[in-house]
Design an enzyme around this catalytic site. Sequence first.
Site, PDB file in Angstrom:
ATOM      1  N   ASP A 185       0.826  -1.215   0.000  1.00  0.00           N
ATOM      2  CA  ASP A 185       0.000   0.000   0.000  1.00  0.00           C
ATOM      3  C   ASP A 185       0.859   1.262   0.000  1.00  0.00           C
ATOM      4  O   ASP A 185       1.933   1.295   0.614  1.00  0.00           O
ATOM      5  CB  ASP A 185      -0.918   0.014   1.225  1.00  0.00           C
ATOM      6  CG  ASP A 185      -2.002  -1.053   1.144  1.00  0.00           C
ATOM      7  OD1 ASP A 185      -2.203  -1.597   0.041  1.00  0.00           O
ATOM      8  OD2 ASP A 185      -2.643  -1.330   2.172  1.00  0.00           O
ATOM      9  N   TYR A 193     -12.278  -2.099  -3.103  1.00  0.00           N
ATOM     10  CA  TYR A 193     -11.583  -2.630  -1.921  1.00  0.00           C
ATOM     11  C   TYR A 193     -12.113  -1.978  -0.650  1.00  0.00           C
ATOM     12  O   TYR A 193     -12.234  -0.760  -0.571  1.00  0.00           O
ATOM     13  CB  TYR A 193     -10.079  -2.390  -2.061  1.00  0.00           C
ATOM     14  CG  TYR A 193      -9.260  -3.203  -1.098  1.00  0.00           C
ATOM     15  CD1 TYR A 193      -9.389  -4.595  -1.056  1.00  0.00           C
ATOM     16  CD2 TYR A 193      -8.359  -2.607  -0.239  1.00  0.00           C
ATOM     17  CE1 TYR A 193      -8.638  -5.360  -0.187  1.00  0.00           C
ATOM     18  CE2 TYR A 193      -7.589  -3.365   0.641  1.00  0.00           C
ATOM     19  CZ  TYR A 193      -7.735  -4.737   0.661  1.00  0.00           C
ATOM     20  OH  TYR A 193      -6.995  -5.489   1.530  1.00  0.00           O
TER      21      TYR A 193
END
Length: 304
Positions: free
Chosen positions: A52, A273
């Site tokens: 991320d 997501y």
Amino acid sequence: MYKRQDLPKSKLGVDIEHDFAPDYQVIHGKKKIIAELKAAAKGKEHIYLAPDPDREGEAIAWHIAENLGHGPNVQRVLFNEITKKAVQEAIQNPRALDRGRFDAQQARRVLDRLVGYQISPLLWKKVRRGLSAGRVQSVAVRIVCEREREIQAFKAKEYWSITATLESAVPPPFAARLARLGGNRLDPEKFRVEDEATAHDLTAKLHDAKWLVRSVERKERKRNPTPPFITSRLQQEASRKLSFPPKRTMRVAQSLYEGVELGPQGAVGLITYMRTDSTRLSPDAVRDARSYIESKYGAQYLPE
């Protein structure tokens, strides 16, 4: 991509006497994955790490790079969405690992451990064993404690509210609440109807009164749609409206993200997501949505 190493669970894992140096250890059960990563990276010209795009992601990339040897062929790529365009642009613009972001996450992790290892045992004794409180949860524990003290110190004050159901020649009926009494504005703290006898006396007097609309005030209110769900908001709404515990909510969301069988279309992912604290939307998705709204419903329904 998930963490492969972290501070040990069985001890503090931070050397307070030597500049708060962390003692990282490979997480139980992850040694095989690290061995597979090393084998896959051996002899490769380029290695791209893409956790991320935040500080924790940078720390994960840094730890993986350490396990792989931190060679010049190890580079960091960043993308905020898993789309073909975003991934291709990220691969075309790699960068070196950011030591500053890694240090920032490391400081957060160490602070979490220093605070948590002192507060968590207190929760085990006073609330329930197995709970944990760190850098963030410790603040929530304090808020709960302060709120509980306020509740215990609260002194109840009786007050009554009076509401009339009125109807004119033009329906529908509407409710009107008594807001002023003798020129004073009613307020639970400052000026209130303090007992049942006074409330019944006022109700009797108002029952035979002649009601008159003194003025009508018109206001225009603008309502905006709520932002996309972040993880915490998703769990709150599922709990409030469906009585789902967080674990069930995330299990359902995961299945919707992975895809649901829709006839000849096959498995289709129905949500984006859901493990995120960001309300960011893909520019491509926003552009496509705007184009669809304008062509389907007209430009008057398309906000600026």
